[in-house]
Design an enzyme around this catalytic site. Structure first.
Site, mmCIF file in Angstrom:
data_model
loop_
_atom_site.group_PDB
_atom_site.id
_atom_site.type_symbol
_atom_site.label_atom_id
_atom_site.label_comp_id
_atom_site.label_asym_id
_atom_site.label_seq_id
_atom_site.Cartn_x
_atom_site.Cartn_y
_atom_site.Cartn_z
ATOM 1 N N GLY B 55 0.825 -1.188 0.000
ATOM 2 C CA GLY B 55 0.000 0.000 0.000
ATOM 3 C C GLY B 55 0.867 1.249 0.000
ATOM 4 C CB SER B 56 0.484 4.611 -1.416
ATOM 5 O OG SER B 56 0.788 4.147 -2.715
ATOM 6 C CG HIS B 58 3.696 1.943 4.150
ATOM 7 N ND1 HIS B 58 3.051 2.078 5.345
ATOM 8 C CD2 HIS B 58 3.010 1.011 3.451
ATOM 9 C CE1 HIS B 58 2.000 1.256 5.362
ATOM 10 N NE2 HIS B 58 1.948 0.618 4.223
ATOM 11 C CG ASP B 111 0.845 -6.384 1.047
ATOM 12 O OD1 ASP B 111 -0.212 -6.007 1.586
ATOM 13 O OD2 ASP B 111 1.738 -5.595 0.699
ATOM 14 C CG HIS B 220 -1.133 -0.984 7.102
ATOM 15 N ND1 HIS B 220 -0.276 -1.971 7.503
ATOM 16 C CD2 HIS B 220 -0.939 -0.812 5.772
ATOM 17 C CE1 HIS B 220 0.402 -2.395 6.448
ATOM 18 N NE2 HIS B 220 0.025 -1.711 5.396
HETATM 19 N N1 LIG Z 1 -7.725 -15.252 4.868
HETATM 20 C C1 LIG Z 1 -8.937 -14.737 4.652
HETATM 21 N N2 LIG Z 1 -9.947 -15.489 4.158
HETATM 22 C C2 LIG Z 1 -11.164 -14.962 3.923
HETATM 23 N N3 LIG Z 1 -11.469 -13.676 4.156
HETATM 24 C C3 LIG Z 1 -10.502 -12.884 4.646
HETATM 25 C C4 LIG Z 1 -9.202 -13.361 4.923
HETATM 26 N N4 LIG Z 1 -8.476 -12.334 5.411
HETATM 27 C C5 LIG Z 1 -9.281 -11.265 5.425
HETATM 28 N N5 LIG Z 1 -10.495 -11.582 4.974
HETATM 29 C C6 LIG Z 1 -11.645 -10.711 4.807
HETATM 30 O O1 LIG Z 1 -11.216 -9.512 4.202
HETATM 31 C C7 LIG Z 1 -11.789 -8.405 4.867
HETATM 32 C C8 LIG Z 1 -10.908 -7.188 4.754
HETATM 33 O O2 LIG Z 1 -10.847 -6.788 3.417
HETATM 34 P P1 LIG Z 1 -10.098 -5.453 2.995
HETATM 35 O O3 LIG Z 1 -10.569 -5.067 1.649
HETATM 36 O O4 LIG Z 1 -10.234 -4.450 4.075
HETATM 37 O O5 LIG Z 1 -8.611 -5.933 2.840
HETATM 38 P P2 LIG Z 1 -7.373 -5.713 3.834
HETATM 39 O O6 LIG Z 1 -7.286 -6.890 4.724
HETATM 40 O O7 LIG Z 1 -7.442 -4.390 4.463
HETATM 41 O O8 LIG Z 1 -6.214 -5.787 2.802
HETATM 42 P P3 LIG Z 1 -4.804 -5.022 2.907
HETATM 43 O O9 LIG Z 1 -4.178 -5.724 4.039
HETATM 44 O O10 LIG Z 1 -4.051 -5.232 1.682
HETATM 45 O O11 LIG Z 1 -5.133 -3.589 3.145
HETATM 46 C C9 LIG Z 1 -11.979 -8.885 6.289
HETATM 47 O O12 LIG Z 1 -13.034 -8.203 6.915
HETATM 48 C C10 LIG Z 1 -12.265 -10.369 6.134
HETATM 49 O O13 LIG Z 1 -13.653 -10.635 6.016
#
Ligand SMILES: Nc1ncnc2c1ncn2[C@@H]1O[C@H](COP(=O)(O)OP(=O)(O)OP(=O)(O)O)[C@@H](O)[C@H]1O
Ligand SMILES: [Mg+2]
Lengths: 216, 334
Positions: B55-56, B58, B111, B220
């Site tokens: 992500g940007s 950082h 990621d 983050h």
């Molecule tokens: N391993 C997983 N399997 C299924 N669903 C997942 C998993 N990890 C996270 N999630 C789902 O993804 C959602 C978060 O999605 P989001 O779009 O916010 O991505 P993020 O985790 O913030 O990604 P990033 O870390 O790149 O910012 C969580 O609320 C959860 O429901």
């Protein structure tokens, strides 16, 4: 009773609208236990999907779903991008060449989609993720069709099960995704991904079960 | 929200345009298709391409570490959101000089999943790809019940050391192994004095009272593991350093690289106060700080706070750390 290709397009469009309306809500949920981007991520992805849809509107349902999936993969980012992307790509693989979906077709597609999310993210039920909305929804849909329910009723059952699954995530401690970094502090908050998954299945029920014009 | 931006949705693209204008001697910025930043002279024939992304928000990581002796390319996602597989695929193709490509991935679900998809796509196009996942954050415990430790400060050190190894034309397997070893010997922990505001969210990710701090944060703007009343720099440094030292564990006689990182909103004067405390703690344990890095290198927008990373050095790591590097964010020997 079947789901037409136009009805599929309507579902995607309806969900894009639901996401637009709930963007800030989803981001707020994610701010509590994640990184405040889930609403923005989903919105960016489904806006891109809306611009892509006209290019495949005359294609089979499989192509339509795959295009949605690939568009999500290349525009959403985050965890949700590969997960929802995989969901739709799997829906597409299960519906290749089809111009309408029977209840059995949709069940097979949903099963493939949910399995795809589980395989990619390796989350178990109870980990507090979107899987906690998707798996109960699939179960409810299967149970409804096993007891010979009509498609609209089965879609409603699936949406309701997704809602219950979503609500059930609130007291849990997250074991997957960003929320798991919080340990015990993730308890008391509803999972954003389970929330968007509930909205997705609710949009299917709203579009296909209540709008009989689309369902032939 | 008070930020030097035009529109929240344009921040990343405009930042990239700024980088392109500022550093044409170091990098090219590809913005026609999927966004990525690549070394000006890429692909370098016969050299392993080293890529990272995330992500940007950082900055200077990762885009500021693209250049001779460090990364060949960086893929910037939206603020705090992992980039997408098509960015990573295009970057992988752009840096492939025939010796394969290494993906340095911070351990966040987004990621990891996106880089996995990208590696599959790149392999399908005949490019040899290895990935190393960085997970150095000791604030995350009990890996079975979490997504595993986050990738934080050790990422910067891994990118520098791995990039130097690639610059020496070492083969992919060796370059990847060096990266894995840096991760295995590096540990970090961070803290926040304030939250930060993601541009498209418009308000701080969490609220922190005037006399409170968060210990065990990531990068983050997410809340950490515990919130507690503000303490002195000496006490805070102790709170961060102790779990790091005990985790590896770092032992008397070890030589380390000590990295005191600013989260974006903390001035250098405070980072040096922390470094002074860290030096005392290390000395007390018989640990020699042989190299150091102090400043904001892996940040969380405008968050005030710091993280500490310790890397146990060996002769090879030290040589590779000292090797010339010429990027917007780190530059010596060239
Ligand atoms: N391993 C997983 N399997 C299924 N669903 C997942 C998993 N990890 C996270 N999630 C789902 O993804 C959602 C978060 O999605 P989001 O779009 O916010 O991505 P993020 O985790 O913030 O990604 P990033 O870390 O790149 O910012 C969580 O609320 C959860 O429901
Ligand atoms: Mg998120």
């Amino acid at each position: 009773m079947t789901i037409s290709r136009d009805a599929v397009v309507d579902w995607i469009k309806a969900f894009a609208d639901v996401i637009a309306v709930n963007k800030d809500y989803l981001t707020e949920l994610d701010a509590a236990i994640g990184d405040a981007d889930h609403g923005a991520n989903m919105h960016r992805g489904f806006q891109a999907v809306l611009t892509k849809l006209p290019t495949v509107a005359d294609k089979d349902i499989g192509t339509l779903f795959k295009t949605v999936g690939m568009t999500l993969v290349s525009t959403v980012g985050g965890a949700a991008g590969p997960l929802y992307g995989t969901f739709f790509i799997q829906l597409g693989s299960a519906t290749t060449g089809k111009l309408e979906l029977t209840m059995a077709d949709w069940q097979a597609a949903l099963e493939a989609g949910v399995n795809g999310v589980v395989m990619r993210g390796k989350a178990n039920p109870g980990d507090k993720t979107m899987v906690d909305a998707l798996i109960p929804a699939l179960g409810a849909f299967k149970a409804a069709s096993a007891s010979n329910a009509a498609l609209p009723a089965a879609l409603r059952d699936a949406a309701q099960a997704a809602e219950q699954g979503m609500l059930a995530t609130t007291p849990w401690v997250a074991r997957k995704g960003r929320a798991s970094y919080l340990g015990e502090r993730s308890a008391g908050h509803q999972d954003p991904g389970a929330t968007s998954s509930h909205l997705l299945l609710k949009a299917a029920a709203d579009t296909w079960a209540d709008n009989s014009g689309n369902v032939g | 929200m008070k930020k030097l931006i035009n529109k929240p949705e344009d921040v990343v693209a405009e930042e990239l345009q700024g980088i392109a204008q500022a550093h044409p001697d170091l990098v090219r910025v590809s913005m026609d298709g999927p966004f990525y930043i690549v070394r000006a002279d890429a692909p370098v024939q016969g050299k392993v391409g080293v890529i990272s992304g995330g992500g940007s928000g950082h900055e200077p990581m990762h885009g500021g570490f693209v250049g001779v002796g460090m990364l060949d390319a960086a893929c910037p996602g939206a603020v705090f959101t992992s980039p997408t597989p098509d960015q990573m695929l295009e970057a992988t193709k752009a840096v492939n000089g025939g010796a394969g490509v290494l993906h340095i991935v911070k351990n966040y679900t987004g990621d990891v999943l996106n880089f996995e998809m990208a590696a599959d796509l790149a392999r399908a196009e005949g490019i040899t790809v290895e990935a190393v996942v960085i997970d150095d954050d000791v604030a995350v415990k009990d890996s079975l019940y979490t997504a595993g430790r986050r990738g934080v400060g050790a990422t910067v050190l891994a990118e520098k050391i791995t990039g130097a190894a690639a610059e020496q034309r070492r083969p992919l397997a060796e370059v990847a192994e060096i990266c894995r070893q840096v991760n295995a010997n590096g540990r970090s922990m961070g803290m926040a004095l304030t939250s930060c505001t993601v541009p498209h969210a418009g308000k701080p990710t969490f609220e922190l009272g005037e006399n409170e701090m968060e210990i065990g944060i990531g990068i983050h703007g997410e809340p950490g593991r515990t919130r507690m009343p503000l303490k002195t720099a000496a006490e805070i440094t102790e709170l961060l350093a102790t779990p790091i030292l005990d985790d590896l564990p770092f032992k008397s006689g070890d030589e380390v690289l000590a990295f005191v990182n600013g989260m974006g909103g903390t001035p250098l004067i405070e980072l040096y106060v922390v470094y002074n405390e860290l030096a005392k703690i290390c000395k007390g344990r018989g640990i020699k700080i042989a190299r150091n890095l102090i400043g904001p290198y892996i940040t969380s927008l405008e968050m005030a706070g710091c993280s500490i990373t310790l890397l146990k050095l060996n002769d090879e790591f030290t040589r590779l750390w000292d090797a010339p590097v010429k990027t917007a964010g780190l530059r010596w020997g060239l």
